[in-house]
Design a protein around this motif. Structure first.
Motif, PDB file in Angstrom:
ATOM      1  N   LEU A   2       0.834  -1.208   0.000  1.00 38.94           N
ATOM      2  CA  LEU A   2       0.000   0.000   0.000  1.00 38.94           C
ATOM      3  C   LEU A   2       0.866   1.254   0.000  1.00 38.94           C
ATOM      4  N   THR A   3       1.979   1.180   0.741  1.00 42.14           N
ATOM      5  CA  THR A   3       2.897   2.329   0.812  1.00 42.14           C
ATOM      6  C   THR A   3       3.468   2.638  -0.567  1.00 42.14           C
ATOM      7  N   GLU A   4       3.853   1.576  -1.283  1.00 37.17           N
ATOM      8  CA  GLU A   4       4.396   1.756  -2.642  1.00 37.17           C
ATOM      9  C   GLU A   4       3.375   2.422  -3.559  1.00 37.17           C
ATOM     10  N   ILE A   5       2.130   1.969  -3.445  1.00 38.24           N
ATOM     11  CA  ILE A   5       1.056   2.537  -4.277  1.00 38.24           C
ATOM     12  C   ILE A   5       0.849   4.006  -3.923  1.00 38.24           C
ATOM     13  N   LEU A   6       0.836   4.296  -2.622  1.00 43.63           N
ATOM     14  CA  LEU A   6       0.617   5.680  -2.175  1.00 43.63           C
ATOM     15  C   LEU A   6       1.756   6.608  -2.585  1.00 43.63           C
ATOM     16  N   HIS A   7       2.979   6.067  -2.630  1.00 41.01           N
ATOM     17  CA  HIS A   7       4.130   6.872  -3.069  1.00 41.01           C
ATOM     18  C   HIS A   7       3.853   7.517  -4.425  1.00 41.01           C
ATOM     19  N   LEU A 156       1.205  17.469   1.731  1.00 46.73           N
ATOM     20  CA  LEU A 156      -0.172  17.108   2.092  1.00 46.73           C
ATOM     21  C   LEU A 156      -0.196  15.856   2.961  1.00 46.73           C
ATOM     22  N   PHE A 157       0.643  14.890   2.547  1.00 44.29           N
ATOM     23  CA  PHE A 157       0.633  13.587   3.212  1.00 44.29           C
ATOM     24  C   PHE A 157       2.029  12.995   3.040  1.00 44.29           C
ATOM     25  N   SER A 158       2.669  12.684   4.119  1.00 46.63           N
ATOM     26  CA  SER A 158       4.104  12.344   4.074  1.00 46.63           C
ATOM     27  C   SER A 158       4.427  11.119   3.211  1.00 46.63           C
ATOM     28  N   THR A 159       3.475  10.206   3.057  1.00 46.68           N
ATOM     29  CA  THR A 159       3.727   8.999   2.254  1.00 46.68           C
ATOM     30  C   THR A 159       3.790   9.315   0.761  1.00 46.68           C
TER      31      THR A 159
END
Lengths: 328, 256
Positions: A2-7, A156-159
């Protein structure tokens, strides 16, 4: 995962919006013609491609004559958009007059085959002219609006990673929005737009209201083709290199977008185009992650057409379409 | 003065003759009724006048000009308006938009000016909106003006259908069974509207109607069709007493 996608999500959203804007405008051409003639004009993708070639040819001619350096690039773009829109609009009207009007009372399948024939004719005609003039049918236009804008998504969002946006993307999105609003206004608020809606619902009755049905159908082709041609110019500016086959897959995807939104529904086509662009870019960026490396970004086309199949199975009238009930 | 002349009109679908050598004239300013049993060819006659059908023989002239081969939209532009037996409104459009479509022929703005909606186009729209509002007031449908037609009750749809034809400010108004499927009260309202249209707007009206009471009360002259042939014409009184008409409606007495 999920982190990769959010990046990559901000970049995916911006790229998806850019591509979606192209799909949306091309989808409008499909949906307008379908709404009025119940014909899927498969030559529409080639009108888009022709627009890209006409626009690029004008840009290259202007560069050769030194006009481009003498005027602001934005003014040159507006000029090219207007000229290309008119030319592709007239081309669309001509196709309707020559290829479709004589077949208006023929079975739908015959008209559909004719549309595919016109599509191949335009592809090969453009290829022939391009090779004649340039010795190659793959054309690269002048570099315009290439400076990058950084969108500070991480604040906006650190990720999130920051996203890069070319100024040509901004121009494409803004122009697409203007065209969509202008078309929506034209269809819903003007005399001729109302005539279009009337002809789409009942040709005979519209004629008895003194509406010249042939003129309205020609106008529909003009407007749809003009928008398609203008989008072709924006596409050429955005992606740089064009060939006579860019309209084929893109046209099919725009048709998918029209079906997704509800074919015959103007606002549905706009929404469907943007949604498909976003989904496709999401697939291109994340299919590899989601499938554990089995599928790569090159499967994005499969993803787009899988959506078409699913929509046709579960909601054949599309998101904004109304299910048609027939009294017997 | 004759507004419409129908001369020796025949209409065939394959081997079936829907109309057979029909001739009549309609004078300017009259209410002209076309009557006859089901399948007599009344609607086919209206379709020939409005241009939906092209007659196989004969000619039709309007204000002295031959319109036999003219396209429907051009006839509408001349001032021939039509309301249908089976409601043919644009159900997705509002009442107001349906009536505005009736003004299409009167609006002279081109595509470009209309598209940009400035200057003349805007002024023209306001002008025609006023004309439509007059029709809305006349037919007493103010409270439904912004409702999509598909959501209206049958009687109101019929009224809107007549209203749309009226919005065209027609010289000749063709009404195909405007009272079909209506209750007594709605019929009374519609009859009053037809008389008002005739008197206040000066339109010549061609009426197809099965209710003989209505026909006899409203009409200045009547033509009777049976199996595509004209079997009688004249004043309501003359037609009522015509033996061929009586036979067509009541049948011959059979003595065995």
């Amino acid at each position: 995962m999920l982190t990769e996608i959010l990046h990559t999500l901000p970049q995916v959203l911006l790229d998806g919006l850019t591509l979606g804007a192209v799909y949306a405008i091309v989808a409008l051409g499909y949906t307008m013609v379908y709404g009025i003639l119940e014909l899927i004009n498969f030559a529409h993708g080639e009108i888009f491609m022709t627009g890209a070639f006409i626009g690029t040819a004008i840009f290259l001619t202007m560069t050769g004559l030194g006009v481009m350096s003498a005027m602001p690039a934005l003014l040159a773009l507006i000029l090219v958009l207007v000229v290309t829109s008119v030319l592709t609009g007239v081309l669309g009207m001509g196709i309707e007059r020559v290829a479709y009007r004589p077949l208006r009372k023929a079975p739908k399948l015959i008209t559909l085959i004719t549309a595919i024939g016109v599509s191949f004719l335009l592809q090969d005609l453009v290829r022939f002219i391009a090779e004649l003039k340039k010795g190659n049918y793959i054309i690269t236009g002048p570099s315009l609006f290439t400076n990058q804008v950084t969108v500070e998504a991480s604040s906006l969002f650190s990720t999130f990673n920051n996203a890069q946006l070319k100024s040509s993307s901004i121009i494409l999105i803004v122009t697409a929005i203007i065209m969509m609003f202008a078309l929506d206004f034209f269809i819903n608020r003007t005399k001729w737009g109302m005539a279009m809606r009337a002809v789409a619902q009942d040709r005979e009755t519209a004629a008895l209201m003194s509406v010249n049905v042939n003129k309205v159908i020609s106008l529909t082709f003009f407007v749809g083709s003009a928008l398609g041609g203008a989008t072709g110019v924006l596409f050429a500016v955005q992606y740089g290199t064009i060939d006579p086959y860019i309209g084929f897959i893109l046209g099919l995807k725009a048709f998918t977008a029209a079906v997704l939104g509800g074919i015959g529904n103007i606002r549905g086509a706009m929404f469907g185009g943007v949604l498909l662009g976003l989904l496709e870019m999401f697939a291109a960026a994340n299919l590899s992650i989601l499938s554990g490396g089995v599928l790569g970004g090159e499967y994005k086309d499969v993803f787009a057409f899988a959506i078409l199949i699913l929509v046709l199975i579960f909601k054949p009238e599309g998101i904004f379409g109304k299910a048609v009930t027939e009294k017997v | 003065m004759n507004l419409l002349e129908v001369r020796n009109i025949s209409l065939a679908f394959g081997g079936v003759k829907a109309l057979n050598d029909v001739s009549f004239t309609i004078r300017k300013g009259e209410i002209f009724s076309l009557i006859g049993p089901n399948g007599a060819g009344k609607t086919s006659m209206l379709n020939c006048i409005s241009g939906l059908y092209r007659p196989t023989e004969g000619s039709i002239s309007f204000e002295g000009a031959d319109i036999t081969g003219m396209k429907p939209f051009k006839r509408a532009g001349l001032g021939i308006a039509r309301a249908f037996q089976n409601i043919e409104l644009f159900s997705h459009l509002t009442v107001l938009d349906n009536l505005m479509l009736g003004r299409h022929t009167k609006m002279k703005t081109g595509v470009l000016a209309g598209g940009f909606y400035w200057g003349r186009a805007q002024k023209e729209e306001i002008e025609h909106r006023k004309a439509v509002e007059r029709v809305i007031d006349f037919l007493e449908i103010e409270d439904i003006r912004n409702i999509p037609v598909g959501r209206l009750a049958y009687g109101l749809k019929k009224r809107v259908e007549v209203g749309r034809a009226l919005a065209m400010e027609p010289k000749l108004l063709l009404l195909d069974e405007p009272m079909a499927g209506m209750n007594a009260e709605e019929k009374e309202d519609m009859a009053r509207f037809i008389l008002d249209i005739h008197e206040e707007m000066g339109s010549t009206v061609v009426l197809i109607e099965h209710d003989m009471g209505v026909v006899m009360d409203l009409s200045d002259s009547v033509a009777v069709l049976d199996f595509g042939k004209l079997i009688g014409k004249g004043t309501p009184q003359e037609v009522q007493e015509n033996p061929d008409v009586i036979k067509a409606y009541l049948g011959e007495e059979q003595f065995i």
